[in-house]
Each structure stands twice: as structure tokens, then as C-alpha cells.
Design an enzyme around this catalytic site. Structure first.
Site, PDB file in Angstrom:
ATOM      1  N   CYS A  47       8.681 -19.125  -3.195  1.00  8.08           N
ATOM      2  CA  CYS A  47       8.735 -17.937  -2.328  1.00  8.08           C
ATOM      3  C   CYS A  47       8.785 -16.648  -3.139  1.00  8.08           C
ATOM      4  O   CYS A  47       8.226 -15.640  -2.744  1.00  8.08           O
ATOM      5  CB  CYS A  47       9.940 -18.025  -1.404  1.00  8.08           C
ATOM      6  SG  CYS A  47      11.453 -18.336  -2.304  1.00  8.08           S
TER       7      CYS A  47
ATOM      8  N   LYS B  21      17.597 -30.292   9.245  1.00  8.13           N
ATOM      9  CA  LYS B  21      16.238 -30.769   9.595  1.00  8.13           C
ATOM     10  C   LYS B  21      15.342 -30.449   8.396  1.00  8.13           C
ATOM     11  O   LYS B  21      14.939 -29.315   8.200  1.00  8.13           O
ATOM     12  CB  LYS B  21      15.764 -30.022  10.856  1.00  8.13           C
ATOM     13  CG  LYS B  21      14.779 -30.765  11.727  1.00  8.13           C
ATOM     14  CD  LYS B  21      13.435 -31.059  11.128  1.00  8.13           C
ATOM     15  CE  LYS B  21      12.493 -29.887  11.037  1.00  8.13           C
ATOM     16  NZ  LYS B  21      11.294 -30.177  10.210  1.00  8.13           N
TER      17      LYS B  21
ATOM     18  N   ASP C 298       7.401 -37.211  -3.673  1.00  6.10           N
ATOM     19  CA  ASP C 298       7.294 -36.584  -2.360  1.00  6.10           C
ATOM     20  C   ASP C 298       6.609 -35.218  -2.434  1.00  6.10           C
ATOM     21  O   ASP C 298       5.767 -34.883  -1.610  1.00  6.10           O
ATOM     22  CB  ASP C 298       8.743 -36.413  -1.845  1.00  6.10           C
ATOM     23  CG  ASP C 298       8.818 -36.363  -0.354  1.00  6.10           C
ATOM     24  OD1 ASP C 298       7.763 -36.442   0.284  1.00  6.10           O
ATOM     25  OD2 ASP C 298       9.933 -36.233   0.173  1.00  6.10           O
TER      26      ASP C 298
ATOM     27  N   THR D 159       6.972 -18.904  11.308  1.00  9.08           N
ATOM     28  CA  THR D 159       8.006 -19.780  11.884  1.00  9.08           C
ATOM     29  C   THR D 159       9.322 -19.011  12.011  1.00  9.08           C
ATOM     30  O   THR D 159      10.032 -19.132  13.022  1.00  9.08           O
ATOM     31  CB  THR D 159       8.201 -21.056  11.025  1.00  9.08           C
ATOM     32  OG1 THR D 159       6.933 -21.630  10.780  1.00  9.08           O
ATOM     33  CG2 THR D 159       9.085 -22.065  11.715  1.00  9.08           C
ATOM     34  N   GLY D 160       9.641 -18.211  11.009  1.00  4.85           N
ATOM     35  CA  GLY D 160      10.872 -17.405  11.063  1.00  4.85           C
ATOM     36  C   GLY D 160      10.874 -16.499  12.278  1.00  4.85           C
ATOM     37  O   GLY D 160      11.899 -16.337  12.964  1.00  4.85           O
ATOM     38  N   SER D 161       9.719 -15.941  12.563  1.00  2.06           N
ATOM     39  CA  SER D 161       9.607 -15.033  13.702  1.00  2.06           C
ATOM     40  C   SER D 161       9.828 -15.795  15.025  1.00  2.06           C
ATOM     41  O   SER D 161      10.545 -15.326  15.922  1.00  2.06           O
ATOM     42  CB  SER D 161       8.230 -14.373  13.637  1.00  2.06           C
ATOM     43  OG  SER D 161       7.913 -13.786  14.827  1.00  2.06           O
ATOM     44  N   LYS D 162       9.262 -17.014  15.109  1.00  4.66           N
ATOM     45  CA  LYS D 162       9.472 -17.838  16.314  1.00  4.66           C
ATOM     46  C   LYS D 162      10.954 -18.172  16.476  1.00  4.66           C
ATOM     47  O   LYS D 162      11.506 -18.113  17.578  1.00  4.66           O
ATOM     48  CB  LYS D 162       8.717 -19.170  16.171  1.00  4.66           C
ATOM     49  CG  LYS D 162       7.286 -19.129  16.602  1.00  4.66           C
ATOM     50  CD  LYS D 162       6.722 -20.563  16.589  1.00  4.66           C
ATOM     51  CE  LYS D 162       5.244 -20.525  16.298  1.00  4.66           C
ATOM     52  NZ  LYS D 162       4.695 -21.778  15.828  1.00  4.66           N
TER      53      LYS D 162
ATOM     54  N   GLU E 147      15.220 -16.842   5.336  1.00  7.99           N
ATOM     55  CA  GLU E 147      14.675 -16.684   3.974  1.00  7.99           C
ATOM     56  C   GLU E 147      13.189 -16.971   4.096  1.00  7.99           C
ATOM     57  O   GLU E 147      12.800 -18.128   4.285  1.00  7.99           O
ATOM     58  CB  GLU E 147      15.317 -17.689   3.012  1.00  7.99           C
ATOM     59  CG  GLU E 147      16.812 -17.545   2.844  1.00  7.99           C
ATOM     60  CD  GLU E 147      17.196 -16.308   2.060  1.00  7.99           C
ATOM     61  OE1 GLU E 147      16.328 -15.708   1.406  1.00  7.99           O
ATOM     62  OE2 GLU E 147      18.377 -15.937   2.123  1.00  7.99           O
TER      63      GLU E 147
ATOM     64  N   GLY F 147      11.593 -20.725   5.288  1.00  8.14           N
ATOM     65  CA  GLY F 147      10.223 -21.150   5.553  1.00  8.14           C
ATOM     66  C   GLY F 147       9.318 -19.943   5.681  1.00  8.14           C
ATOM     67  O   GLY F 147       9.611 -18.865   5.139  1.00  8.14           O
ATOM     68  N   SER F 148       8.234 -20.110   6.422  1.00 11.11           N
ATOM     69  CA  SER F 148       7.214 -19.064   6.495  1.00 11.11           C
ATOM     70  C   SER F 148       7.603 -17.957   7.479  1.00 11.11           C
ATOM     71  O   SER F 148       8.444 -18.161   8.365  1.00 11.11           O
ATOM     72  CB  SER F 148       5.892 -19.692   6.936  1.00 11.11           C
ATOM     73  OG  SER F 148       6.047 -20.225   8.226  1.00 11.11           O
TER      74      SER F 148
END
Ligand code: NAD
Length: 496
Positions: A291, A182, A96, A239-242, A257, A235-236
């Protein structure tokens, strides 16, 4: 491989349920670029069902009401099953994600270890979750209780699929929470296997739920759901900011994180062989998709020529290929998108005037798969994109410094603050530099060792909060004070 088990739907309320919609997404083997399986793309209805199952399990089910010791038994069972299925899970991870098999084996062992560790912390909660605090008024007594925070939404990335799941699932379960996991749409297979494992371990229905799906659909729906009390995201930064913005609407508790561009400061008195070994571990492990990768190496001027010579020699020896081939140390990047992002970053570095000391291309003998040679950049400016931004690939930037003060300034001059490392034979200097770093994780004379007992997380834009250790458990606990009036007379404010 029996692929049909990855098509049967979402794990909700203790059973596999047919997906609410008919959409699927392709899971691709990055070593061959072939589709492994098409997996259900969960939508808002799947998330609704999963959160409602988790809500019911939390509000009226046995899990949060059990003793920590009872929950610990279930967590140990999960650890046992992961260990029993280790080879199969590691192979799934290679297929994967693309990582070399020994690394995948290590991840799976660590995942089992994480469940074991939080089983212990869960047991300890029975004696540590309630304590008295001294208050100065003798007619009152106060106790402070730690209670599970409620329903958690856990959203994870693709670089360590099983391990990142365990860093969230294990402490959430230990605390007594129920949750919806998720996984990344790029690597959902071991999260699906984790649902099978939790099922076999016999957790009460609805305590653990897993929905596969795209970030913009399933991820967004989970983030927005009012039935979720806590969002735990890895994640990034974008996306964290969203997620943080969405969480702000109904004041959800969040832990983030996020990314990094971590420095590794190497002083001239360091052993060159040791330095090269740790630099390579810090940036080529997991294809640099780490990371905390120490992707900015700062070398004291006098050591630079010799260190570069050895680094290039060793980087060129790294064997590249399919993760399941013996002796391979560098697999493919995770997917076509990540591959083109990293190639574009290399292009940008060259346009900015930086020089490639080695690598930067697809290996000549591999015409399929998302392969890239280990890449070492030099001569980049302090304000260049390639020096400042996370590339998330096997690409390291090496720069010189002339003294300790300059090294610290360059190391801290970043919007990130996840990790930092220093190497020198002078222990006092290492201590000084370690304290001066503005980062949540600091390594001295090494890079990357990670222990489940120690806190993990970053300063600045690298995140909010800490995972692992006691800190990881605290993410899923609320704090309640209970203050009792023990006096015999009325409180004597209104009634005199
Ligand atoms: P990503 O942000 O693209 O995706 C992470 C997860 O968020 C995925 O499950 C994705 O489906 C989901 N998502 C995407 N958009 C969403 C939305 N709008 N709402 C809710 N969920 C959404 O990150 P990635 O590419 O999977 O992972 C790489 C990044 O993760 C790197 O920046 C890396 O540094 C970081 N990372 C950090 C740590 C850490 O511990 N600090 C660990 C691993 C990875």
C-alpha cells in the site's frame, strides 16, 4: 502439507465448527496456478454465529474484565507460538501469496513482534487507563477511563496476510475487545493457522473468531451486523468506501487503511547507488503489492539520465521465480485477477504515450505463474492514469522536476496521501519537504521501513485513523468520563 485442516470449517466460540453452507472457494498457488485447497465460503449464518460468540464473550465473558497484565500473558503466548511455528507459517505465506521466502520470514517475525508489543501496551493499560482531569468546579471531580470498544470486525487484504491480521488482532485483544477476523479470500491460510495459535494460547472462547469467505458475502455480512461495534478495514479505496457507507447506517466506529500512490522525491545531490537501492525496495518488495509502495519517483533533472541508467541495469538483474527458491527477489503476483489488472495498467500506460524503460512483460523463461518483469515507466503526463492511480504491482513511474517547489507540488498532487519519501544530502531541505508532504508516513533518505511503535495510516483517500503504536490501541478503546458530585449541599438550581 496436511490440507484437511483448512477444510474443517470456521473458528467460532473457541472451536472449529462445520460451515453453515456447502459453498467453497479455491485457494491457488500463484507460482504454479494450481489449487492448493478449497476453503469454506462463510455466509451470513457463519457471521451471525461468530458475532454472537464474540458478543457473548464481550458482554459476559472474562476477557474485558481481566487486568491488562493477564491479557498480556495471553498475547505473549500467541507471540511465542508464532515464533515457534515461524518456518511453517512463512512457507504457508509463500504458497498462498507468492512472496519470496525471506520476505515471508520477515512478515512472520514482525507478526510475533506485534503481539509482543501489544502485550506490553496491554500491561501498561492497568496504570494508564484511568486518570483524573482537572475541572474548575471544586464540588466536582472527574476521571477519564479508557474501556474496550466492544466487538470488532476485522477485514484484511491479501498482500501481508499474517501481518495485517496481527496489526488488528493484537491491539484489539490488548484493549479487551473480542473480534471476528475475515481474511482475504485470496490468502486465508495463515489466518486459519492464527486461529489454531489463539486456540493453543488458551484465550477464553469467543474472544477471537475467524470466518473465511468472500467479501461480498461474509465481509458484507460482518460490516452490516448490528452486533459489531467497530470495523477495522484494510484494503482498496472502493471497498473502504462501501464499508464506510454501510457503517454510517448505524454509526459504527471505523478505521480504514486504504490505497496509495506514494511519491519518492530524489534531489540531484543524492548518492545514486543509495537512491537506486531505495527506489527498488520501495516498489519491487512484495512484487510492488504494498500500500505504501513509492510508485511515483520524482528525480531532479540533472540526476535523471544517470539514475535511469543505473535503475534499469539493477532492475534487469532481479531474479524472478518461485518464492521458495533460493536467491529469488521477485515472486509472482498474487492471482490471475491481479495479474491481468497490472498487465492492463501497463497497456493503458503505453496507450497514453508513456514509455517503458525496462520490463512490462512476462519473463521469457517462466510460462506458468503470474510473473511480471520489474517495470519502469517514463514520459508519462501529469494527468495520465498510470501516474495517478494505484497499480499494486512491480511498476514504477519516473518523472523529472526542476526545483523543490515543483517537486512538492507534483508529490502532493494526488487523491492519496499514505506515504511519501525524500532523498537529499541537504538535511534542511529534507526537513522542509518532509513537512510539506500531505501524507501520513514520511521517509527521509529511505523508503518503507516500518516500526510497530510508530503510527501507520494515510491522509486524504488513503484512509481514516492510524494503526500501530499507541494509536493502534486507541482504535479499540472508548473514552468515558465519570464526574462525581462531592458537595454536601444540593446542586441548588431548583431547590433554593
Ligand atoms: P479489497 O478491498 O479488494 O479487499 C480487502 C478485503 O475486503 C478482503 O478481505 C475482501 O474479502 C473484503 N471485501 C471485499 N468486498 C467487501 C464488502 N463489500 N464488504 C466487506 N468486505 C469486503 O483489497 P485487496 O485487493 O485485498 O487489497 C489491496 C488493497 O489494499 C490496495 O488498494 C492496497 O493499497 C490496500 N492496502 C492498504 C494497506 C494500508 O495499510 N493502508 C495495507 C495493505 C493493503
Amino acid at each position: 502439507m496436511n490440507n484437511s485442516r483448512f477444510c474443517r470449517g470456521q473458528y467460532i466460540g473457541g472451536q472449529w465448527r462445520s460451515p453453515a453452507g456447502s459453498e467453497t472457494f479455491a485457494v491457488v498457488n500463484p507460482a504454479t496456478e494450481e489449487v492448493i485447497v478449497n476453503v469454506p465460503a462463510g455466509n451470513r449464518d457463519d457471521i451471525e454465529a461468530a458475532v454472537s460468540a464474540a458478543r457473548q464473550a464481550f458482554d459476559s465473558g472474562p476477557w474485558p474484565r481481566m487486568s491488562g497484565a493477564q491479557r498480556g500473558v495471553c498475547l505473549r503466548k500467541i507471540a511465542e507460538i508464532i515464533s515457534r511455528r515461524q518456518d511453517e507459517l512463512a512457507e504457508l505465506e509463500v504458497l498462498d501469496n507468492g512472496k519470496p521466502l525471506p520476505e515471508a520470514q520477515w512478515d512472520i517475525e514482525d507478526a510475533a513482534g506485534t503481539f509482543e508489543y501489544y502485550a506490553e501496551l496491554s500491561e501498561e493499560l492497568d496504570s494508564s487507563s484511568e486518570r483524573a482531569v482537572a475541572v474548575p468546579e471544586p464540588r466536582f471531580s472527574t476521571t477519564v477511563r479508557k474501556e474496550p470498544i466492544g466487538v470488532a470486525g476485522a477485514i484484511i487484504p491479501w498482500n501481508y496476510p499474517m501481518l495485517m491480521a496481527s496489526w488488528k488482532v493484537a491491539p484489539a485483544l490488548a484493549a479487551g475487545c473480542s473480534l471476528v477476523l475475515k481474511p482475504s479470500e485470496i490468502t486465508p491460510l495463515t489466518a486459519m493457522a492464527l486461529a489454531e495459535i489463539v486456540d493453543e494460547a488458551g484465550l477464553p472462547p469467543g474472544v477471537f473468531n475467524m470466518v473465511t469467505g468472500l467479501g461480498k458475502d461474509a465481509g458484507q455480512a460482518l460490516t452490516e451486523h448490528p452486533g459489531v461495534d467497530k470495523l477495522a478495514f484494510t484494503g482498496s479505496v472502493p471497498t473502504g468506501s462501501k464499508i464506510m457507507a454501510v457503517a454510517a447506517r448505524d454509526i459504527k466506529n471505523i478505521s480504514l487503511e486504504l490505497g496509495g500512490k506514494s511519491p519518492f522525491v530524489i534531489f540531484a545531490d543524492s548518492d545514486i547507488e543509495q537512491a537506486v537501492e531505495w527506489i527498488m525496495f520501495g516498489i519491487f518488495w512484495n512484487q510492488g503489492q504494498v500500500c505504501s509502495a513509492t510508485s511515483r519517483v520524482l528525480v531532479e533533472e540533472s540526476l535523471y539520465p544517470k539514475l535511469m541508467e543505473r535503475l534499469v541495469e539493477e532492475a534487469e538483474k532481479i531474479s524472478i521465480g518461485e518464492g521458495n527458491q533460493e536467491g529469488v527477489l521477485l515472486g509472482p503476483l498474487v492471482n490471475a485477477d491481479q495479474y491481468s489488472k497490472v498487465l492492463a495498467a501497463i497497456e493503458r500506460g503505453l496507450e497514453e504515450g508513456a514509455k517503458i524503460a525496462t520490463g512490462g512483460r512476462r519473463p521469457a523463461d517462466l510460462d506458468k505463474g503470474y510473473y511480471l518483469e520489474p517495470t519502469v515507466f517514463t514520459d508519462m503526463t501529469e494527468d495520465s492514469w498510470i501516474w495517478r492511480e494505484e497499480i499494486f504491482g512491480p511498476v514504477v513511474c519516473v518523472k523529472t522536476f526542476s526545483n523543490e517547489e515543483e517537486a512538492i507540488r507534483l508529490a502532493n498532487d494526488s487523491r492519496f496521501g499514505l506515504a511519501a519519501a525524500v532523498m537529499s544530502k541537504d538535511e534542511q531541505r529534507c526537513e522542509r519537504v518532509a513537512r510539506a508532504f500531505r501524507a501520513g508516513i514520511v521517509w527521509v533518505n529511505c523508503s518503507q521501513p516500518t516500526f510497530v511503535e510508530a503510527p501507520w495510516g494515510g491522509y486524504k483517500q488513503s484512509g481514516i485513523g492510524r494503526e500501530l503504536g499507541q494509536w493502534g490501541l486507541n482504535n479499540y478503546l472508548e473514552t468515558k468520563q465519570i464526574t462525581r458530585f462531592n458537595g454536601s449541599e444540593p446542586w441548588a438550581w431548583y431547590i433554593k
